[in-house]
Design an enzyme around this catalytic site. Structure first.
Site, PDB file in Angstrom:
ATOM      1  N   ARG A  72       0.836  -1.209   0.000  1.00  0.00           N
ATOM      2  CA  ARG A  72       0.000   0.000   0.000  1.00  0.00           C
ATOM      3  C   ARG A  72       0.869   1.257   0.000  1.00  0.00           C
ATOM      4  NH1 ARG A  72      -3.945  -0.423   4.793  1.00  0.00           N
ATOM      5  NH2 ARG A  72      -4.455   1.665   4.055  1.00  0.00           N
ATOM      6  N   ASN A 104      -7.449   8.802   6.408  1.00  0.00           N
ATOM      7  CA  ASN A 104      -6.528   8.159   5.474  1.00  0.00           C
ATOM      8  C   ASN A 104      -5.112   8.123   6.028  1.00  0.00           C
ATOM      9  OD1 ASN A 104      -8.723   7.981   3.879  1.00  0.00           O
ATOM     10  ND2 ASN A 104      -8.137   9.637   2.488  1.00  0.00           N
ATOM     11  N   HIS A 121      -6.115   8.015  11.914  1.00  0.00           N
ATOM     12  CA  HIS A 121      -5.764   6.589  11.854  1.00  0.00           C
ATOM     13  C   HIS A 121      -4.281   6.366  11.560  1.00  0.00           C
ATOM     14  CE1 HIS A 121     -10.275   5.548  10.991  1.00  0.00           C
ATOM     15  NE2 HIS A 121     -10.046   5.880  12.238  1.00  0.00           N
TER      16      HIS A 121
HETATM   17  P1  OAD Z   1     -14.509   3.080   2.976  1.00  0.00           P
HETATM   18  O1  OAD Z   1     -13.796   2.195   2.023  1.00  0.00           O
HETATM   19  O2  OAD Z   1     -15.325   2.459   4.051  1.00  0.00           O
HETATM   20  O3  OAD Z   1     -15.501   4.034   2.195  1.00  0.00           O
HETATM   21  C1  OAD Z   1     -15.096   4.765   1.096  1.00  0.00           C
HETATM   22  C2  OAD Z   1     -16.224   5.712   0.735  1.00  0.00           C
HETATM   23  O4  OAD Z   1     -15.770   6.502  -0.355  1.00  0.00           O
HETATM   24  C3  OAD Z   1     -17.505   5.035   0.285  1.00  0.00           C
HETATM   25  O5  OAD Z   1     -18.619   5.628   0.950  1.00  0.00           O
HETATM   26  C4  OAD Z   1     -17.569   5.312  -1.220  1.00  0.00           C
HETATM   27  O6  OAD Z   1     -18.899   5.453  -1.687  1.00  0.00           O
HETATM   28  C5  OAD Z   1     -16.821   6.617  -1.291  1.00  0.00           C
HETATM   29  N1  OAD Z   1     -16.197   6.910  -2.582  1.00  0.00           N
HETATM   30  C6  OAD Z   1     -15.690   6.057  -3.508  1.00  0.00           C
HETATM   31  N2  OAD Z   1     -15.175   6.726  -4.556  1.00  0.00           N
HETATM   32  C7  OAD Z   1     -15.356   8.048  -4.286  1.00  0.00           C
HETATM   33  C8  OAD Z   1     -15.037   9.250  -4.972  1.00  0.00           C
HETATM   34  N3  OAD Z   1     -14.421   9.246  -6.165  1.00  0.00           N
HETATM   35  N4  OAD Z   1     -15.364  10.432  -4.404  1.00  0.00           N
HETATM   36  C9  OAD Z   1     -15.995  10.463  -3.197  1.00  0.00           C
HETATM   37  N5  OAD Z   1     -16.310   9.357  -2.493  1.00  0.00           N
HETATM   38  C10 OAD Z   1     -16.010   8.169  -3.031  1.00  0.00           C
HETATM   39  O7  OAD Z   1     -13.409   4.073   3.557  1.00  0.00           O
HETATM   40  P2  OAD Z   1     -13.443   4.972   4.870  1.00  0.00           P
HETATM   41  O8  OAD Z   1     -14.797   5.512   5.131  1.00  0.00           O
HETATM   42  O9  OAD Z   1     -12.316   5.924   4.769  1.00  0.00           O
HETATM   43  O10 OAD Z   1      -9.767   2.364   9.334  1.00  0.00           O
HETATM   44  O11 OAD Z   1     -13.099   3.918   5.975  1.00  0.00           O
HETATM   45  C11 OAD Z   1     -12.964   4.327   7.299  1.00  0.00           C
HETATM   46  C12 OAD Z   1     -11.956   3.488   7.993  1.00  0.00           C
HETATM   47  O12 OAD Z   1     -12.302   2.110   7.878  1.00  0.00           O
HETATM   48  C13 OAD Z   1     -10.553   3.531   7.392  1.00  0.00           C
HETATM   49  O13 OAD Z   1      -9.794   4.638   7.823  1.00  0.00           O
HETATM   50  C14 OAD Z   1      -9.975   2.267   7.908  1.00  0.00           C
HETATM   51  C15 OAD Z   1     -11.108   1.385   7.503  1.00  0.00           C
HETATM   52  O14 OAD Z   1     -11.154   0.122   7.838  1.00  0.00           O
HETATM   53  C16 OAD Z   1      -8.700   1.777   9.897  1.00  0.00           C
HETATM   54  O15 OAD Z   1      -7.880   1.140   9.250  1.00  0.00           O
HETATM   55  C17 OAD Z   1      -8.615   1.967  11.379  1.00  0.00           C
END
Ligand code: OAD
Length: 253
Positions: A72, A104, A121
């Site tokens: 990554r 992120n 994180h």
């Molecule tokens: P997710 O993978 O859960 O969610 C990504 C979000 O981005 C989704 O709601 C998609 O719909 C959206 N998305 C995708 N492409 C996009 C774009 N071009 N523009 C805008 N939005 C878009 O990721 P996170 O919410 O960041 O934690 O996840 C939260 C945490 O869960 C992470 O930091 C990590 C993970 O497991 C740890 O590792 C502690």
């Protein structure tokens, strides 16, 4: 395609003294970094991010976990900030105070020009010893990982000989207190909070927009897909962050 930015948002931004951006994996998706809930590929396809992002997984099979994070880290180092990162950085020159709070572990906000980013994180480029916590300096340059990744032995700590772990917060671990406290303060004080590219599934970060909403800040969501924040956000801008965020800057200033 022109994006309709609601006039009440333009008015709120023009008058705002303090804006917070809470970002998630979706803000880096258009830089080619897979989101957490995307299916994994290559060596990692049998796993979910949750299965690899925890201390037990590292204890059980540290080469698998270290290899995944180095893969990554390579992807991030090869990637460039996208139009959403750049628009968020540009807004800092338009509003008296802007805070970027990210889930992120990449450094794309910083490379786009945002300073003082709060990393809830952790960060891929800040590994430390799993045994004693001593920071580890990574060798310069991009890790040379094959397509699809590989298992890789972690380096050992220069102080105690323990194994070095990724500098990220794993499931079941506390968030860094200084970053969390600063994020809460920002969310409780801001006029407008944007939740950009996050599924709003992982606590405690997912609770931050509610703190802002309770203090009557305007909560705006930018996401192409529905999330649990849909009912709380006053404004839902449905689409890709790399399209919507520059359109927002153009429409407002
Ligand atoms: P997710 O993978 O859960 O969610 C990504 C979000 O981005 C989704 O709601 C998609 O719909 C959206 N998305 C995708 N492409 C996009 C774009 N071009 N523009 C805008 N939005 C878009 O990721 P996170 O919410 O960041 O934690 O996840 C939260 C945490 O869960 C992470 O930091 C990590 C993970 O497991 C740890 O590792 C502690």
């Amino acid at each position: 395609m022109s994006i309709a930015i609601p006039s009440e948002l333009i008015t709120a931004l023009r008058g705002a003294k303090h804006v917070v951006f809470l970002t998630g994996a979706g803000v880096s998706a258009e830089s080619g970094i897979a989101t957490f809930r995307d299916a994994m590929t290559g060596l990692w396809e049998r796993y979910s991010a949750e299965q690899l992002a925890n201390a037990d997984a590292f204890r059980r099979d540290r080469e698998l976990v270290w290899g995944w994070y180095e893969w990554r880290r390579m992807q991030v180092m090869k990637a460039e900030p996208n139009a959403a990162h750049r628009a968020i950085a540009a807004i800092a020159s338009k509003v008296p105070r802007v805070d970027v709070v990210t889930q992120n572990v990449d450094d794309l906000h910083e490379r786009a020009g945002s300073d003082k980013v709060l990393h809830l994180h952790g960060r891929l480029n800040r590994p430390f010893c799993f045994a004693c916590g001593h920071p580890h300096t990574l060798s310069a340059g991009i890790p040379n990982e094959p397509e699809g990744g590989r298992r890789l032995a972690p380096p050992q700590c220069e102080r105690c000989g323990g194994y070095v772990r990724p500098g990220v917060v794993w499931f079941g671990e506390m968030l860094p207190k200084s970053q969390w406290d600063a994020a809460v303060e920002a969310c409780e004080a801001c006029d407008v909070l944007f939740s950009v590219g996050t599924s709003s599934l992982v606590q405690p970060a997912a609770g931050l927009p509610l703190l802002a909403a309770r203090r009557r800040a305007m909560v705006v969501q930018v996401n192409p897909n529905p999330t649990s924040l849909d009912g709380i956000a006053q404004i839902n801008l449905v689409g890709a962050a790399g399209v919507i965020m520059p359109a927002l800057v153009d429409a407002t200033w």
